[in-house]
Design an enzyme around this catalytic site. Sequence first.
Site, PDB file in Angstrom:
ATOM      1  N   ARG A  83       0.786  -1.193   0.021  1.00 16.26           N
ATOM      2  CA  ARG A  83      -0.148  -0.048  -0.084  1.00 16.26           C
ATOM      3  C   ARG A  83       1.034   1.252   0.204  1.00 16.26           C
ATOM      4  O   ARG A  83       2.028   1.094   0.543  1.00 16.26           O
ATOM      5  CB  ARG A  83      -0.908  -0.038   1.146  1.00 16.26           C
ATOM      6  CG  ARG A  83      -2.263  -1.028   1.077  1.00 16.26           C
ATOM      7  CD  ARG A  83      -3.232  -0.821   2.363  1.00 16.26           C
ATOM      8  NE  ARG A  83      -2.359  -1.262   3.514  1.00 16.26           N
ATOM      9  CZ  ARG A  83      -1.876  -0.200   4.693  1.00 16.26           C
ATOM     10  NH1 ARG A  83      -1.894   0.870   4.369  1.00 16.26           N
ATOM     11  NH2 ARG A  83      -1.149  -0.883   5.412  1.00 16.26           N
ATOM     12  N   TYR A 222      -1.547  -3.423  -6.670  1.00 12.52           N
ATOM     13  CA  TYR A 222      -1.169  -4.404  -5.880  1.00 12.52           C
ATOM     14  C   TYR A 222      -1.985  -3.906  -4.678  1.00 12.52           C
ATOM     15  O   TYR A 222      -2.695  -3.116  -4.385  1.00 12.52           O
ATOM     16  CB  TYR A 222       0.071  -3.985  -5.246  1.00 12.52           C
ATOM     17  CG  TYR A 222       0.719  -4.793  -4.166  1.00 12.52           C
ATOM     18  CD1 TYR A 222       1.171  -6.135  -4.583  1.00 12.52           C
ATOM     19  CD2 TYR A 222       0.618  -4.931  -2.831  1.00 12.52           C
ATOM     20  CE1 TYR A 222       1.543  -7.202  -3.790  1.00 12.52           C
ATOM     21  CE2 TYR A 222       1.089  -5.904  -1.939  1.00 12.52           C
ATOM     22  CZ  TYR A 222       1.353  -7.131  -2.578  1.00 12.52           C
ATOM     23  OH  TYR A 222       1.874  -8.155  -1.647  1.00 12.52           O
ATOM     24  N   LYS A 231      -9.512  -2.247   1.490  1.00 12.01           N
ATOM     25  CA  LYS A 231      -9.365  -1.056   2.576  1.00 12.01           C
ATOM     26  C   LYS A 231     -10.176   0.158   1.960  1.00 12.01           C
ATOM     27  O   LYS A 231     -10.844   0.855   2.885  1.00 12.01           O
ATOM     28  CB  LYS A 231      -7.994  -0.873   2.419  1.00 12.01           C
ATOM     29  CG  LYS A 231      -7.022  -2.040   3.089  1.00 12.01           C
ATOM     30  CD  LYS A 231      -7.518  -2.529   4.369  1.00 12.01           C
ATOM     31  CE  LYS A 231      -7.408  -3.709   5.223  1.00 12.01           C
ATOM     32  NZ  LYS A 231      -5.702  -3.977   5.129  1.00 12.01           N
ATOM     33  N   HIS A 251     -10.750  -2.419  11.351  1.00 12.18           N
ATOM     34  CA  HIS A 251      -9.425  -3.241  10.994  1.00 12.18           C
ATOM     35  C   HIS A 251      -9.396  -4.392  11.754  1.00 12.18           C
ATOM     36  O   HIS A 251      -8.367  -4.304  12.619  1.00 12.18           O
ATOM     37  CB  HIS A 251      -8.238  -2.428  10.711  1.00 12.18           C
ATOM     38  CG  HIS A 251      -7.305  -2.877   9.917  1.00 12.18           C
ATOM     39  ND1 HIS A 251      -5.773  -2.694  10.174  1.00 12.18           N
ATOM     40  CD2 HIS A 251      -6.922  -4.027   9.233  1.00 12.18           C
ATOM     41  CE1 HIS A 251      -4.915  -3.191   9.262  1.00 12.18           C
ATOM     42  NE2 HIS A 251      -5.730  -4.068   8.539  1.00 12.18           N
ATOM     43  N   SER A 273      -1.399  -3.456  10.295  1.00 14.85           N
ATOM     44  CA  SER A 273      -0.845  -4.208   9.277  1.00 14.85           C
ATOM     45  C   SER A 273       0.199  -5.171   9.557  1.00 14.85           C
ATOM     46  O   SER A 273       1.167  -4.795   9.917  1.00 14.85           O
ATOM     47  CB  SER A 273      -0.606  -3.715   7.775  1.00 14.85           C
ATOM     48  OG  SER A 273      -1.977  -2.777   7.522  1.00 14.85           O
ATOM     49  N   CYS A 275       0.625  -7.575  11.928  1.00 12.15           N
ATOM     50  CA  CYS A 275       0.913  -7.353  13.246  1.00 12.15           C
ATOM     51  C   CYS A 275       0.130  -8.549  13.759  1.00 12.15           C
ATOM     52  O   CYS A 275      -0.020  -8.549  15.214  1.00 12.15           O
ATOM     53  CB  CYS A 275       0.519  -6.263  13.855  1.00 12.15           C
ATOM     54  SG  CYS A 275       1.784  -4.904  13.607  1.00 12.15           S
ATOM     55  N   ASP A 298      -9.205  -9.563   8.599  1.00 11.74           N
ATOM     56  CA  ASP A 298      -8.847  -8.392   8.554  1.00 11.74           C
ATOM     57  C   ASP A 298      -9.720  -7.205   8.568  1.00 11.74           C
ATOM     58  O   ASP A 298      -9.494  -6.128   9.206  1.00 11.74           O
ATOM     59  CB  ASP A 298      -8.353  -8.332   6.795  1.00 11.74           C
ATOM     60  CG  ASP A 298      -7.350  -7.030   6.604  1.00 11.74           C
ATOM     61  OD1 ASP A 298      -6.371  -7.062   7.442  1.00 11.74           O
ATOM     62  OD2 ASP A 298      -7.604  -6.431   5.913  1.00 11.74           O
ATOM     63  N   ARG A 390       2.434 -12.091  -0.537  1.00  9.86           N
ATOM     64  CA  ARG A 390       0.755 -12.436   0.092  1.00  9.86           C
ATOM     65  C   ARG A 390       0.500 -13.793  -0.761  1.00  9.86           C
ATOM     66  O   ARG A 390       0.729 -13.828  -1.677  1.00  9.86           O
ATOM     67  CB  ARG A 390      -0.138 -11.256  -0.163  1.00  9.86           C
ATOM     68  CG  ARG A 390       0.182  -9.889   0.544  1.00  9.86           C
ATOM     69  CD  ARG A 390      -0.406  -9.774   1.777  1.00  9.86           C
ATOM     70  NE  ARG A 390       0.104  -8.661   2.612  1.00  9.86           N
ATOM     71  CZ  ARG A 390      -0.499  -8.224   3.698  1.00  9.86           C
ATOM     72  NH1 ARG A 390      -1.562  -8.821   4.307  1.00  9.86           N
ATOM     73  NH2 ARG A 390       0.023  -7.159   4.190  1.00  9.86           N
TER      74      ARG A 390
HETATM   75  P1  GTP Z   1      -2.320  -7.744   7.308  1.00  8.16           P
HETATM   76  O1  GTP Z   1      -2.943  -8.576   6.539  1.00  8.16           O
HETATM   77  O2  GTP Z   1      -1.340  -6.892   6.899  1.00  8.16           O
HETATM   78  O3  GTP Z   1      -3.440  -6.626   8.096  1.00  8.16           O
HETATM   79  O4  GTP Z   1      -1.774  -8.365   8.500  1.00  8.16           O
HETATM   80  P2  GTP Z   1      -2.033  -9.173   9.907  1.00  8.16           P
HETATM   81  O5  GTP Z   1      -2.376  -8.379  10.959  1.00  8.16           O
HETATM   82  O6  GTP Z   1      -3.062 -10.149   9.505  1.00  8.16           O
HETATM   83  O7  GTP Z   1      -0.755  -9.929  10.264  1.00  8.16           O
HETATM   84  P3  GTP Z   1      -0.322 -11.363  10.065  1.00  8.16           P
HETATM   85  O8  GTP Z   1      -1.118 -12.614  11.036  1.00  8.16           O
HETATM   86  O9  GTP Z   1      -0.262 -11.982   8.828  1.00  8.16           O
HETATM   87  O10 GTP Z   1       1.200 -11.591  10.740  1.00  8.16           O
HETATM   88  C1  GTP Z   1       2.099 -10.630  10.353  1.00  8.16           C
HETATM   89  C2  GTP Z   1       3.454 -11.227  10.454  1.00  8.16           C
HETATM   90  O11 GTP Z   1       3.655 -11.396  12.209  1.00  8.16           O
HETATM   91  C3  GTP Z   1       3.850 -12.580  10.019  1.00  8.16           C
HETATM   92  O12 GTP Z   1       5.111 -12.707   9.528  1.00  8.16           O
HETATM   93  C4  GTP Z   1       3.717 -13.411  11.142  1.00  8.16           C
HETATM   94  O13 GTP Z   1       4.320 -14.610  11.289  1.00  8.16           O
HETATM   95  C5  GTP Z   1       3.995 -12.573  12.437  1.00  8.16           C
HETATM   96  N1  GTP Z   1       3.104 -12.918  13.806  1.00  8.16           N
HETATM   97  C6  GTP Z   1       1.784 -13.300  13.892  1.00  8.16           C
HETATM   98  N2  GTP Z   1       1.278 -13.522  15.107  1.00  8.16           N
HETATM   99  C7  GTP Z   1       2.668 -13.669  15.924  1.00  8.16           C
HETATM  100  C8  GTP Z   1       2.898 -13.666  17.036  1.00  8.16           C
HETATM  101  O14 GTP Z   1       2.045 -14.072  17.845  1.00  8.16           O
HETATM  102  N3  GTP Z   1       4.131 -13.741  17.454  1.00  8.16           N
HETATM  103  C9  GTP Z   1       5.385 -13.349  16.469  1.00  8.16           C
HETATM  104  N4  GTP Z   1       6.358 -13.198  16.942  1.00  8.16           N
HETATM  105  N5  GTP Z   1       5.100 -13.200  15.277  1.00  8.16           N
HETATM  106  C10 GTP Z   1       3.710 -13.034  14.664  1.00  8.16           C
HETATM  107  C1  SPV Z   2      -2.806  -4.404   4.884  1.00 11.62           C
HETATM  108  O1  SPV Z   2      -1.796  -3.692   4.731  1.00 11.62           O
HETATM  109  O2  SPV Z   2      -3.451  -4.196   6.352  1.00 11.62           O
HETATM  110  C2  SPV Z   2      -3.521  -5.498   4.561  1.00 11.62           C
HETATM  111  C3  SPV Z   2      -2.880  -5.779   3.054  1.00 11.62           C
HETATM  112  O3  SPV Z   2      -4.129  -6.246   5.035  1.00 11.62           O
HETATM  113  S1  SPV Z   2      -3.888  -4.657   1.934  1.00 11.62           S
HETATM  114  O4  SPV Z   2      -4.821  -5.452   1.207  1.00 11.62           O
HETATM  115  O5  SPV Z   2      -2.789  -4.411   0.896  1.00 11.62           O
HETATM  116  O6  SPV Z   2      -4.131  -3.628   2.447  1.00 11.62           O
HETATM  117 MN    MN Z   3      -4.723  -5.715   6.987  1.00 11.43          MN
END
Ligand code: GTP
Ligand code: SPV
Ligand code: MN
Length: 614
Positions: A83, A222, A231, A251, A273, A275, A298, A390
Site C-alpha cells: 500500500r 497491488y 481497504k 480493521h 497491518s 501485526c 482483516d 501475500r
Molecule cells: P495484514 O494482512 O497486513 O493486515 O496483517 P495481519 O495483522 O493479518 O498479520 P499476520 O497475522 O499476517 O502476521 C504478520 C506477521 O507477524 C507474520 O510474519 C507472522 O508470522 C507474524 N506474527 C503473527 N502473530 C505472531 C505472534 O504471535 N508472535 C510473533 N512473534 N509473530 C507473529
Molecule cells: C494491510 O496492509 O492491512 C493488508 C494488506 O491487509 S492490503 O490489502 O494491501 O491492505
Molecule cells: Mn490488513
Amino acid sequence: MTAPPATVRGLDSAPTNHQKLLSWVREVAELTTPDEVVWCDGSPLEWRGLTDELVEAGTLVRLSEERKPNSFWARTDPTDVARVEERTFICSADEADAGPTNNWMAPDEMKRTMTELYRECMRGRTMYVIPFCMGSIEAAEPMFGVEITDSPYVVASMHIMTRMGTEVLDAMGDDAPFVPALHSVGAPLADGEQDVAWPCNETKFISHFPQTREIWSYGSGYGGNSLLGKKCYSLRIASVMARDEGWLAEHMLILKLTSPEGTVRYVAGAFPSACGKTNLAMLQPTIPGWKVETIGDDIAWMRFGDDGRLYATNPEFGLFGVAPGTDWKTNPNAMRTLDVGNSLFTNVALTDDGDIWWEGMGEPPAHLTDWHGNDWTPESGEPSSHANSRFCTPIAQCPILAPEYHDPRGVPIDAILFGGRRKTTIPLVTEARDWVHGVYLGATLSSETTAAAAGKVGVVRRDPMAMLPFIGYNAGDYFRHWIEMGKGSGAGAGDPAKLPKIFYVNWFRRGDDGRFLWPGFGENSRVLKWVVERLEGRGAAVETPIGHVPTPDALDLSGLDIPREDIEAALRVDPAEWKAEIPQVTEWFEKFGDKLPGVLWAELDALKARLAAR
Ligand code: GTP
Ligand code: SPV
Ligand code: MN
C-alpha cells in the site's frame, strides 16, 4: 486529443438495465478508451480464461497441480509491492473532515487531476466491470460496489476476495445503490506495443470521495491499492457510512472461541497491518480443550443488534495474508487452506517442483526462483520472498471456518483486543478499566511500521485502533464516534451494560538480546483464556496505572517451557517506560485540537496521576 471511438466492443451488450451503472460504465469507457469492455460473471470459466491469459502474459506461473491445484505464482514490478499511504487521499469537501492524519485534496481538484491521468489510460487493454458485494448478498441492506479495472490480476483476485459477478449484478436489480470504484494500472499500450508482465505507473493515486462514496485508484496493481472492495471500500468509505449511520467499520479479525466446558465467546482484534490478525484468527490453541474457529482476518463491520449487543460480520470472501512466517508450526490452518488450491501467491519464491516457498517455512530448498525472478540459493544473502508477499485464498477453504461466517447478522462480540508491535513498554495483555479507557487505549495504540506499507520499517508510530491508514474522516471525530457508540443513545445505539470488554495485547515485546519474550502464535490461546476468565469475573489481575494486568500465575502456562523471567518481563509495567510515553501521547492528542474528545484528555490526566503516584 483523439476523439473516443464511437463504440467500444462489449459496451452495448451489458447484462443489466441499471441505468446509473450503465451510464457510469459508458462514461469511463469513453474517457479511458479500452479496446473492449467485459462484464465479469464470476464463473469458474471466467477464472480459467483470466488465469490462462495471465500465464500467457507472463504475470502468472501455474503451480504444480499435485501441490497447489488451480493456483498461481505472481511477481509484481519491484516498485509496486505494498500500500502507498503517501499517495492515499481522503477528498472531503472540507479539509478539516480529512483531519490531520490523512492526505487531502479538494474533490474537484483531485477529479480534474485524475481525469487527465485516466484519459485514454486503458488504450490497448480490456476494461473489466466487476459487480461485487461486501458481506452477504442476503444482508438486510447488501453493500454493493462495482469495480472497473484494466487489470486481469485484479479481476482474478476479486474472484477470491469478494462475492462478485452475475449473482451480484442480478441482486442489484435496476436501481440498487453501489459504490463506484475505478481502477487503472495507468499503462496504456500503443498499437502493437508489447505489454510487460506487471504494468503499473510511477504516478499513483488512491483517492476516496467520502461525500459521494466513490473510489478512484490509479497507477498500482497491488493489494489494498487495487482490490478496491477491501481497504478503500470496506474501511475508508465504510467508516464514513458507519459514522453517519451509527455503526463501526474496523480493521479487525473476528474469531469464535469455545472453552473446554463448551462456552462460546466471540473476540474481535485490531492490530496494525502485518501485526498478527490472520494468525490469531486461525489460531490452533496449545491448551487442551480450547477451540478457535475463524470468522474474519482483516475487516469487521459491527452494529448493535436488537438485544443491545455489538454484532460483527466479515465483509470479505477471501484471505489476503502475509506469507513470510506462515508455516505448519505457526499457522497450520493457513497451510491447510492453501493446500486446497485455488489461490494466488504474490512476490513469494517458486520451488523447482512448482510449489511456493517463503522465509519462515522451515529449511530452505537448495534452489528457488525468488520474487525478482532470479535464481536463489540459501547462500544468496537476500530473502527469497518480499516481506509483504501475500497469499490470496478463498476463506471457504479454511478448515476451521465458523458456520457463523455465513450469517448476515454476524456474531455478538464479547471482547475487543487492540494490539501493536512494540519491542518495549507494552505488556503482553492489559484489561481496560471501562469502555472509555478502552477507547483511550485504542486511540493511543502504537506500533512499529511494517512492510505492508511503502516506507521505513520498524518506526514506532501511533496507529489508532490499527486504523491510521484507513479512517475515511477526521480521526478526532472517529474517536468521538467510538465514545458515542458506548453511550447507548443516538443512531444505532446499543446497551452500555452489554458492551464488549476491551483489552490491549502485545505479542512482540523483546528481551535485551532481541528475542521475543512471548512465543506467540498458538500460545496466544493462553492469553485468550485469561481474557475469557476476566469476562466471567474470574482470572487474577493486578491493578496497575495502565489497567489490569495478569500476574504470571494468573496465566495458564501449563506445558509451556519458557523461563519465568521472560513471562515476568513480558507482563512488566515499567513506570519509567510509561512516563516516557506521556509526551508522545500528548503530542499525538494535540494534533486533533478541538476534535479530540475531552474524556480522552481526562484519561491521559488520570494515567499521569496514577503514574506519578508510583
Ligand atoms: P495484514 O494482512 O497486513 O493486515 O496483517 P495481519 O495483522 O493479518 O498479520 P499476520 O497475522 O499476517 O502476521 C504478520 C506477521 O507477524 C507474520 O510474519 C507472522 O508470522 C507474524 N506474527 C503473527 N502473530 C505472531 C505472534 O504471535 N508472535 C510473533 N512473534 N509473530 C507473529
Ligand atoms: C494491510 O496492509 O492491512 C493488508 C494488506 O491487509 S492490503 O490489502 O494491501 O491492505
Ligand atoms: Mn490488513
